[in-house]
Scaffold this motif. Structure first.
Motif, short mmCIF file in Angstrom:
data_model
loop_
_atom_site.label_atom_id
_atom_site.label_comp_id
_atom_site.label_asym_id
_atom_site.label_seq_id
_atom_site.Cartn_x
_atom_site.Cartn_y
_atom_site.Cartn_z
N LYS B 10 0.85 -1.20 0.00
CA LYS B 10 0.00 0.00 0.00
C LYS B 10 0.88 1.24 0.00
O LYS B 10 1.81 1.36 0.79
N VAL B 11 0.55 2.18 -0.88
CA VAL B 11 1.29 3.44 -0.93
C VAL B 11 0.31 4.60 -0.90
O VAL B 11 -0.73 4.56 -1.58
N ASN B 12 0.62 5.60 -0.07
CA ASN B 12 -0.22 6.80 -0.01
C ASN B 12 0.38 7.87 -0.92
O ASN B 12 1.53 8.26 -0.75
N PHE B 13 -0.41 8.32 -1.86
CA PHE B 13 0.05 9.35 -2.78
C PHE B 13 -0.63 10.67 -2.46
O PHE B 13 -1.85 10.73 -2.28
N LYS B 14 0.20 11.71 -2.43
CA LYS B 14 -0.31 13.07 -2.28
C LYS B 14 -0.02 13.73 -3.63
O LYS B 14 1.15 13.88 -4.00
N VAL B 15 -1.07 14.05 -4.36
CA VAL B 15 -0.87 14.45 -5.75
C VAL B 15 -1.20 15.92 -5.98
O VAL B 15 -2.29 16.39 -5.61
N PHE B 16 -0.29 16.62 -6.57
CA PHE B 16 -0.44 18.05 -6.87
C PHE B 16 -1.53 18.25 -7.92
O PHE B 16 -1.51 17.60 -8.96
N ARG B 17 -2.50 19.11 -7.63
CA ARG B 17 -3.55 19.40 -8.60
C ARG B 17 -3.65 20.91 -8.80
O ARG B 17 -3.62 21.68 -7.85
N PHE B 18 -3.80 21.30 -10.01
CA PHE B 18 -3.93 22.72 -10.33
C PHE B 18 -4.40 22.86 -11.77
O PHE B 18 -3.90 22.18 -12.66
N ASN B 19 -5.40 23.71 -11.96
CA ASN B 19 -5.84 24.01 -13.31
C ASN B 19 -5.81 25.53 -13.46
O ASN B 19 -6.63 26.23 -12.85
#
Lengths: 293, 325
Positions: B10-19
């Motif tokens: 299991k891996v926790n991803f924190k993903v950058f979001r921007f539009n």
């Protein structure tokens, strides 16, 4: 345990602008019963700048330094990250390239020396971790730094390029997530501080030609440590130390806020934990006041 | 032949979001996924888009480490998504991974950035062969294997930008060409067929050129093609001296000053080096120097402890020097 013995390549700053680094190295060696044979014949390593001018000459001079360690039959220990990089890089290139090694040895033969490739070149930090052991340091601590949050500043030339650096010591170091200095802080009883700039550049090498870049880098590092509640910083590199400790005015101006933290040499930190006196560790030579003693 | 067993964790991803069309500020989205040891970072980007949010945007094309378009950052480390295995990332950083574009301040949409500055700098170093080769040559323009080796893999660059956006100087000094442009410049400067005289001069100019490199070696560490841009920067310095285009300025004198010091003392004369490099501009260093002097950090030239067997060093300098400035 067999007494550890190394050939010490002091580098130039330990004899000039960071006398406290030389003093604390010897004080810690005495405490740990490590014998350091100083390579008084050694020349400057070129600090990655002579290499920009004359690569071959730089190889010859660095090979000469290593040849003296080989004459003693000892591992060469460095106490400066840039000395470590240049010396280990020379060793790497000569060991991998017999033709280049032969060309260098042709020159060294003129002064009766030979580079064989028999001595390992390692930074004192890794000699302590690999050969002495942090567990033993922990046992020897008499004045733990338990009241302090200490921000490690690794210095580029001990961790990059990782392929080269990991040839120089047994305990692998990840340049993106280095742990050696953190582990040392913990062994000395301190609380290690995690912050973004711990494995970043201090800017020292462009202080003259690009002072703004250098000041922003140093200022950001001190600010990063401060913002993560560090009481002080610690570094294994005297060049990083000079940049972080003596240039706080320009660093502060560059980042637009007052930044200043006591900065210890790695050896000073170990020395404090092992009960060395302030005088033995040359603390009076640190520019940013050591306000906790 | 043994087949490694595929493991899952299991891996926790924190993903950058921007539009940039609708958002003022970026934000991070969390995803937890089972990751297999044989996946690469690009597989994770695909899974975020296919399984979680179809609007997630990133660039991908060849999936073979050739097109150079999928470079992003994982926990601050520039990486080519299609080449970087997840098991390496987990080994480096553990099971909490932050996925960000190469440069958050240049983000257009999620992982997609405006690489305009990268291409501008790349173009500025004349990244092509300048040679008087006849359009219809009567014979081949041969390059010997020995000469081809001089390129030292610089021709393998895929312009992914991993090194450029890992370089701390690029972030501080907008004039600085950056490691990828320098590697490209070296690739053509080292080509025996090239006759461009301007490129080497341009990459040695102050502010934009190689002398502003801080020697942090971040570029070499991140390069997915093993090009080692740092060594190319070093070689561009050396070329400038060898080809006589090095200007007499603080940076070049700083490099040459080491030689003078070593010749005289074996070790460095720190104060002498600054004086030699700066000339009259040394006055600006007086306040710091005084502070250091008060702390016993300045050794006068006459008190410098010279290296033992200095004659050996001087003899070697005489016989081994390959450059004159």
């Amino acid at each position: 345990m067999k007494k550890l013995k190394y050939a010490l390549f002091t580098g130039c700053t330990a004899k000039q602008s960071t006398p406290e680094q030389m003093m604390s190295t010897m004080a810690v060696a005495r405490k740990l019963n490590i014998e350091l044979i100083e390579l008084t014949e050694a020349s400057c390593c070129g600090a990655s700048h002579l290499q920009d001018y004359d690569d071959f000459l730089s190889l010859v001079l660095n090979a000469r330094n290593i040849a003296y360690a080989e004459k003693h039959g000892l591992t060469m220990v460095t106490i400066c990250n840039t000395c470590q990089l240049n010396t280990a890089m020379t060793k790497h290139r000569l060991d991998k390239n017999p033709e280049l090694k032969a060309r260098v040895n042709e020159k060294l033969a003129e002064v009766g020396l030979e580079y064989k490739g028999t001595s390992l070149v390692t930074h004192f930090l890794y000699a302590i971790i690999d050969d002495f052991g942090l567990d033993k340091i922990k046992e020897m601590v008499v004045k733990p730094l338990s009241q302090f949050n200490i921000a490690p500043f690794y210095g580029c030339h001990n961790i990059r390029p990782s392929e080269l650096q990991n040839e120089s010591h047994k305990t692998p170091e990840n340049p993106y997530n280095p742990t050696s200095l953190d582990d040392l802080i913990i062994a000395c009883g301190g609380k290690n501080v995690d912050y973004e700039q711990k494995n970043k550049c201090c800017g020292f090498h462009v202080e003259l030609q690009a002072p703004h870049t250098a000041a922003v880098l140093a200022g950001s590092a001190i600010a990063g440590a401060t913002d993560n509640n560090a009481d002080m910083m610690v570094t294994p590199c005297p060049l990083c130390h000079l940049k972080l400790d003596t240039q706080t005015k320009s660093s502060s101006e560059a980042v637009g806020r007052e930044v200043s933290l006591p900065v210890l040499h790695m050896q000073q930190m170990i020395g404090l934990a092992l009960g060395c006196s302030a005088a033995e560790l040359g603390l009076k030579h640190n520019v940013t006041e050591i306000n906790f003693l | 032949m043994s087949i490694n067993k595929i493991s899952t964790q299991k891996v926790n991803f924190k993903v950058f979001r921007f539009n940039s069309d609708v958002d003022y500020l970026p934000y991070y989205e969390d995803y937890t996924m089972d990751v297999t040891s044989e996946e690469v970072v690009l597989d994770i980007l695909n899974r975020i888009k296919w399984d979680h949010d179809g609007s997630f945007s990133y660039r991908r094309s060849c999936r073979h480490g050739i097109c150079g378009i999928c470079a992003i950052k994982v926990n601050g480390r520039s990486t080519l998504a299609c080449k970087e295995s997840m098991s390496t990332m987990i080994e480096y950083f553990g099971n909490d991974l932050t996925i960000e574009p190469l440069s958050t301040k240049r983000a257009v949409k999620d992982m997609i950035i405006d690489k305009g500055d990268f291409w501008e700098k790349h173009a500025a170093v004349t990244p092509y062969l300048v040679a008087d080769i006849d359009e219809c040559p009567s014979c081949e323009n041969l390059v010997s294997p020995h000469d081809a080796e001089e390129l030292d893999d610089a021709d393998l660059c895929i312009q992914c930008g991993a090194c450029h956006y890992a370089c701390p100087v690029v972030e501080i000094n907008s004039d600085f060409f950056g490691p990828a442009a320098f590697a490209a410049a070296y690739r053509f400067e080292a080509d025996v067929r090239d006759s461009d005289g301007q490129r080497l001069i341009d990459v040695n100019e102050e502010k934009q050129g190689v002398w502003d490199c801080v020697k942090c070696i971040e570029c070499t560490e991140v390069c997915p093609k093993g090009i080692d841009p740092f060594s190319k920067i070093t070689k561009l310095h050396q070329m400038a001296f060898k080809k006589g285009v090095a200007k007499n300025n603080v940076a070049t004198r700083h490099a040459v000053g080491f030689l003078h010091s070593i010749k005289r003392n074996g070790v460095l004369d720190e104060g002498g080096l600054v004086l030699y490099s700066e000339g009259v501009s040394i006055v600006k260093h007086i306040p710091v120097a005084l502070q250091m002097f008060r702390k016993g950090k300045i050794v006068m030239p006459w008190n410098i402890v010279k290296s033992d067997n200095l004659d050996e060093i001087q003899k070697l300098i005489k016989s081994s020097s390959t450059v004159k400035f």
